[in-house]
Scaffold this motif. Structure first.
Motif, PDB file in Angstrom:
ATOM      1  N   ILE A 551       0.847  -1.200   0.000  1.00 43.35           N
ATOM      2  CA  ILE A 551       0.000   0.000   0.000  1.00 43.35           C
ATOM      3  C   ILE A 551       0.878   1.244   0.000  1.00 43.35           C
ATOM      4  N   VAL A 552       0.452   2.258  -0.743  1.00 38.70           N
ATOM      5  CA  VAL A 552       1.095   3.575  -0.720  1.00 38.70           C
ATOM      6  C   VAL A 552       0.062   4.582  -0.242  1.00 38.70           C
ATOM      7  N   LYS A 553       0.435   5.393   0.761  1.00 39.19           N
ATOM      8  CA  LYS A 553      -0.496   6.360   1.350  1.00 39.19           C
ATOM      9  C   LYS A 553      -0.108   7.766   0.909  1.00 39.19           C
ATOM     10  N   ILE A 554      -1.000   8.398   0.144  1.00 39.91           N
ATOM     11  CA  ILE A 554      -0.732   9.763  -0.324  1.00 39.91           C
ATOM     12  C   ILE A 554      -0.935  10.725   0.836  1.00 39.91           C
ATOM     13  N   ASP A 555       0.060  11.564   1.054  1.00 35.85           N
ATOM     14  CA  ASP A 555       0.043  12.432   2.234  1.00 35.85           C
ATOM     15  C   ASP A 555      -1.036  13.516   2.147  1.00 35.85           C
ATOM     16  N   LYS A 556      -1.487  13.923   3.340  1.00 36.07           N
ATOM     17  CA  LYS A 556      -2.533  14.942   3.453  1.00 36.07           C
ATOM     18  C   LYS A 556      -2.131  16.260   2.791  1.00 36.07           C
ATOM     19  N   SER A 557      -0.819  16.572   2.784  1.00 40.03           N
ATOM     20  CA  SER A 557      -0.378  17.847   2.198  1.00 40.03           C
ATOM     21  C   SER A 557      -0.713  17.922   0.709  1.00 40.03           C
ATOM     22  N   LEU A 558      -0.728  16.775   0.024  1.00 38.17           N
ATOM     23  CA  LEU A 558      -1.133  16.758  -1.387  1.00 38.17           C
ATOM     24  C   LEU A 558      -2.652  16.774  -1.514  1.00 38.17           C
ATOM     25  N   PRO A 565      -5.251  22.113 -10.282  1.00 35.11           N
ATOM     26  CA  PRO A 565      -5.210  21.174 -11.423  1.00 35.11           C
ATOM     27  C   PRO A 565      -3.905  20.383 -11.513  1.00 35.11           C
ATOM     28  N   ALA A 566      -2.798  21.042 -11.231  1.00 37.33           N
ATOM     29  CA  ALA A 566      -1.507  20.350 -11.320  1.00 37.33           C
ATOM     30  C   ALA A 566      -1.406  19.263 -10.252  1.00 37.33           C
ATOM     31  N   THR A 567      -1.862  19.588  -9.044  1.00 34.73           N
ATOM     32  CA  THR A 567      -1.823  18.595  -7.963  1.00 34.73           C
ATOM     33  C   THR A 567      -2.751  17.436  -8.259  1.00 34.73           C
ATOM     34  N   LEU A 568      -3.926  17.738  -8.748  1.00 37.70           N
ATOM     35  CA  LEU A 568      -4.883  16.680  -9.101  1.00 37.70           C
ATOM     36  C   LEU A 568      -4.291  15.761 -10.160  1.00 37.70           C
ATOM     37  N   SER A 569      -3.588  16.337 -11.110  1.00 34.66           N
ATOM     38  CA  SER A 569      -2.971  15.542 -12.164  1.00 34.66           C
ATOM     39  C   SER A 569      -1.897  14.622 -11.582  1.00 34.66           C
ATOM     40  N   ILE A 570      -1.122  15.138 -10.627  1.00 33.29           N
ATOM     41  CA  ILE A 570      -0.084  14.327  -9.970  1.00 33.29           C
ATOM     42  C   ILE A 570      -0.715  13.161  -9.230  1.00 33.29           C
ATOM     43  N   ILE A 571      -1.796  13.452  -8.491  1.00 32.72           N
ATOM     44  CA  ILE A 571      -2.456  12.395  -7.715  1.00 32.72           C
ATOM     45  C   ILE A 571      -3.048  11.352  -8.640  1.00 32.72           C
ATOM     46  N   ARG A 572      -3.703  11.801  -9.723  1.00 29.08           N
ATOM     47  CA  ARG A 572      -4.329  10.861 -10.663  1.00 29.08           C
ATOM     48  C   ARG A 572      -3.267   9.945 -11.285  1.00 29.08           C
ATOM     49  N   ASN A 573      -2.124  10.538 -11.693  1.00 26.45           N
ATOM     50  CA  ASN A 573      -1.050   9.743 -12.299  1.00 26.45           C
ATOM     51  C   ASN A 573      -0.396   8.810 -11.277  1.00 26.45           C
ATOM     52  N   THR A 574      -0.319   9.281 -10.037  1.00 25.09           N
ATOM     53  CA  THR A 574       0.246   8.436  -8.983  1.00 25.09           C
ATOM     54  C   THR A 574      -0.611   7.197  -8.778  1.00 25.09           C
ATOM     55  N   VAL A 575      -1.940   7.405  -8.702  1.00 25.18           N
ATOM     56  CA  VAL A 575      -2.857   6.276  -8.531  1.00 25.18           C
ATOM     57  C   VAL A 575      -2.714   5.290  -9.692  1.00 25.18           C
ATOM     58  N   LYS A 576      -2.688   5.807 -10.899  1.00 28.44           N
ATOM     59  CA  LYS A 576      -2.582   4.959 -12.088  1.00 28.44           C
ATOM     60  C   LYS A 576      -1.271   4.169 -12.084  1.00 28.44           C
ATOM     61  N   ILE A 585      -3.798   2.190  -3.084  1.00 30.58           N
ATOM     62  CA  ILE A 585      -3.639   3.584  -2.684  1.00 30.58           C
ATOM     63  C   ILE A 585      -4.585   3.940  -1.539  1.00 30.58           C
ATOM     64  N   VAL A 586      -4.019   4.588  -0.505  1.00 29.93           N
ATOM     65  CA  VAL A 586      -4.815   5.183   0.565  1.00 29.93           C
ATOM     66  C   VAL A 586      -4.631   6.692   0.481  1.00 29.93           C
ATOM     67  N   ALA A 587      -5.741   7.421   0.477  1.00 29.38           N
ATOM     68  CA  ALA A 587      -5.677   8.889   0.511  1.00 29.38           C
ATOM     69  C   ALA A 587      -5.869   9.331   1.960  1.00 29.38           C
ATOM     70  N   GLU A 588      -4.876  10.047   2.497  1.00 29.35           N
ATOM     71  CA  GLU A 588      -4.928  10.476   3.899  1.00 29.35           C
ATOM     72  C   GLU A 588      -5.468  11.900   4.008  1.00 29.35           C
ATOM     73  N   GLY A 589      -6.047  12.195   5.137  1.00 26.02           N
ATOM     74  CA  GLY A 589      -6.446  13.567   5.449  1.00 26.02           C
ATOM     75  C   GLY A 589      -7.648  14.065   4.681  1.00 26.02           C
ATOM     76  N   VAL A 590      -8.537  13.174   4.296  1.00 20.15           N
ATOM     77  CA  VAL A 590      -9.744  13.575   3.553  1.00 20.15           C
ATOM     78  C   VAL A 590     -10.761  14.148   4.540  1.00 20.15           C
ATOM     79  N   GLU A 591     -11.262  15.354   4.231  1.00 17.17           N
ATOM     80  CA  GLU A 591     -12.136  16.027   5.193  1.00 17.17           C
ATOM     81  C   GLU A 591     -13.486  16.442   4.612  1.00 17.17           C
TER      82      GLU A 591
END
Length: 634
Positions: A551-558, A565-576, A585-591
């Protein structure tokens, strides 16, 4: 019967070896080492003069006799100087006029008697080119005995902060000297005085000045043991020393940037830079390396402004070695700012998540205005008490599976509420525990408490497949980690698949051999791994591929910047990318619901954050799971 010179020759061999060893072991820095080397030189020159007074050509023998008596007269005063330096009371001696007079007058008087001997011939005479003692030589022996008695009393007074074996070694000078004086007085032809002196100084080297105890072998400076000893001496003798702490703020990243070997060389160069500055500017004090990029200095000067000027210059010199090095420093006055030595020892805890001027100096008096300074100074004791009395508490944050539409796992998080200070942030006490070494005890508590909780509650009945347990960098370096984890799992009668160990991005940069071997073995045992804080450090696919990650956990700061848009693109590509190599993938810090929906759309596997639930204590965590399962069935 002729004079027996073999004792002097043996003494010269021993003394020369000791001097060479002091330089060979880089033990020529600091007042203690310098005063000891000076004592060795005086004793060596005295032995040479004693030998030459018998073996040198007849025309110069009398000169060597004068040299011998003049140098012999300096042996005990230099020994006392060494004693003052070792006990850390040189400043006390130097500032006391009465003490200086009391100790100086006797040897100056003897010196005067020796230098005027050509006129009164009462100290010694030459007969058949051999020196013969005169009646006034008794005065020199009486002065030597007086110094010996004074040294004995002084060492005994310092017994409260010197180890017993070292007291014995320091006092060995007394019986050795008494034996030498007695033998030499009654058997003039046996030149044994310097031999006995050399044996006493050898004992001091072997027992008192042990470099393996007080010198850091990699950096070359005094270590934390020496620092502890010198703190005790300074406070026990009432000296108002000044202390300086200099912390490399990004010490751990230096392994990534430089590599372990280059980092050690940089630390050594920093120590050399500080030591050379001390020498060039005639600063009286010592330099210590305490661990984890933390240097300390003890300064004798009470001129605070001058001291701070020197510190700024030293920081500039260190920065000149490598511009990537960032430093924090704290300046304080022993006895004035910090009343007890334990307060000095605790000061390393103020480094970490606290605002300190980068590459500048913070005065402790300014820091004392901060509300949490007292807490930071007490932190080591609080942590020790919490470990012994099991005052830590485990909280759990449920993690939502998007595919299962249920909470299938959770992260275990340690919490600490102090009776005195209330809630203490994890980043504060974890950082302190890593510095003190208590992190291993805390890690053992977490593993044992979590596995026992899972056993007692039959956590699988609540739909929880596994629980994530965080590992610190220091735990990852522990070769016994595998045994501790498996023992806890076996004791709780769990299967390894029920535990997921969570490591940070920086963990795999430390001690690669131990780290990689331990993780691979645990993974083969059936334990899964998560990479925490992905996106906050030196992330790259090679690291993810090299580690046995599930498992890879994407940090809350992202996640917090997902509307960019740039950050969203990074996250989308990371998941893929992670899915393509078999990682979930675990997304951390979702509020918020909006972020939850975006992450669901781009294919995240798990969601963790306040959107669903804050970390909860055990009972509340179980109640939450029960409510959610009941709602799902309804």
């Amino acid at each position: 019967m002729g004079r027996v010179i073999y004792f002097d020759i043996c003494a010269m061999i021993v003394l020369t070896s000791l001097i060479l060893s002091m330089y060979g072991r880089s033990m020529h820095k600091g007042r203690v080492n310098r005063s000891y080397i000076a004592l060795l030189y005086i004793t060596l020159f005295t032995a040479v003069a004693d030998l030459c007074s018998t073996a040198a050509p007849v025309s110069v023998r009398e000169l060597f006799v004068y040299a011998y008596y003049l140098l012999r007269n300096l042996n005990m005063p230099f020994y006392l100087i060494f004693m003052y330096a070792y006990t850390g009371t040189f400043k006390v001696y130097y500032s006391s006029k009465k003490t200086r007079i009391f100790l100086s007058v006797p040897w100056i008087t003897v010196m005067g008697i020796i230098l005027t001997n050509p006129w009164h011939h009462m100290f010694f005479t030459m007969k058949d080119n051999i020196s013969q003692r005169g009646p006034l030589i008794v005065f020199q022996y009486a002065v030597a005995v007086g110094y010996i008695i004074f040294a004995a009393i002084y060492v005994i007074r310092c017994r409260f902060f010197i180890e017993k074996r070292k007291i014995v070694a320091l006092l060995s000078m007394i019986p050795f000297n008494l034996c030498a004086v007695i033998v030499q007085f009654f058997y003039h032809d046996l030149l044994v005085e310097m031999f006995f002196m050399a044996q006493a100084e050898l004992m001091i080297s072997m027992i008192v000045l042990r470099p393996e105890e007080i010198i850091d072998p990699n950096v070359g400076s005094f270590n934390s043991t020496a620092f502890e000893n010198d703190i005790t001496k300074a406070y026990s003798t009432g000296q108002n020393m000044r202390f300086v702490f200099i912390q490399m703020t990004e010490y751990r990243w230096l392994d990534v940037i430089l590599g372990l070997s280059a980092r050690e060389k940089l630390l050594s160069r920093i120590n050399d830079s500080i030591s050379e500055y001390f020498l060039a500017n005639r600063i009286n004090g010592n330099v210590y390396y305490l661990n984890a990029g933390l240097f300390a200095m003890m300064l004798e000067s009470e001129d605070d402004e001058e001291n701070k000027k020197h510190i700024r210059n030293m920081i500039d010199n260190i920065r000149a070695l490598d511009k990537r090095v960032k430093l924090n420093s704290v300046y304080l006055r022993a006895g004035e700012d910090i009343k007890e030595p334990n307060g000095i020892r605790k000061l390393r805890n103020i480094f970490g998540p606290i605002d300190l001027p980068e590459n500048g100096i913070a005065d402790i008096r300014d820091l004392m205005k901060k509300e949490d300074l007292e807490l930071r100074l007490d932190l080591d004791d609080l942590i020790r008490d919490a470990i012994v009395n099991r005052k830590f508490e485990m909280y759990f944050q449920p993690i939502y599976s998007i595919n299962d539409k249920a909470f299938t796992c959770a992260e275990a998080l340690i919490r600490f509420n102090s009776e005195k200070y209330g809630f203490i942030p994890p980043d504060m006490f974890i950082t302190a525990a890593e510095k003190s070494g208590a992190i291993h005890d805390i890690g053992d508590f977490v593993i044992e408490d979590v596995t026992e909780f899972m056993k007692e509650t039959s956590i699988e009945d609540y739909g929880i497949e596994y629980i994530e347990i965080n590992l610190s960098v220091e735990q990852c370096m522990n070769p016994n980690l595998r045994r501790k984890v498996l023992d806890s799992i076996e004791k709780a009668r769990l299967t390894p698949e029920r535990i997921n160990l969570e490591i940070t991005e920086t963990a795999d940069t430390i001690s690669q051999d131990i780290f990689g071997e331990t993780l691979d073995t645990l993974h083969n045992d059936g334990i899964s791994f998560s990479l925490d804080d992905y996106g906050t450090g030196y992330s790259n696919i090679r690291r993810v591929l090299n580690l046995p990650l599930d498992i890879v956990k994407i940090d809350k700061s992202l996640i917090d910047r997902i509307d960019n848009p740039a950050t969203l693109s990074i996250i989308r590509n990371t998941v893929k990318t992670m899915h393509s190599i078999g990682r979930k993938i675990v997304a951390e810090g979702v509020e918020t619901d909006e972020v939850f929906r975006v992450l669901t759309d781009i294919g995240c596997d798990y969601i963790q954050g306040y959107y669903f639930c804050r970390p909860l204590p055990k009972r509340a965590f179980l109640d939450f799971l029960s409510e959610k399962r009941a709602a799902e069935k309804a």
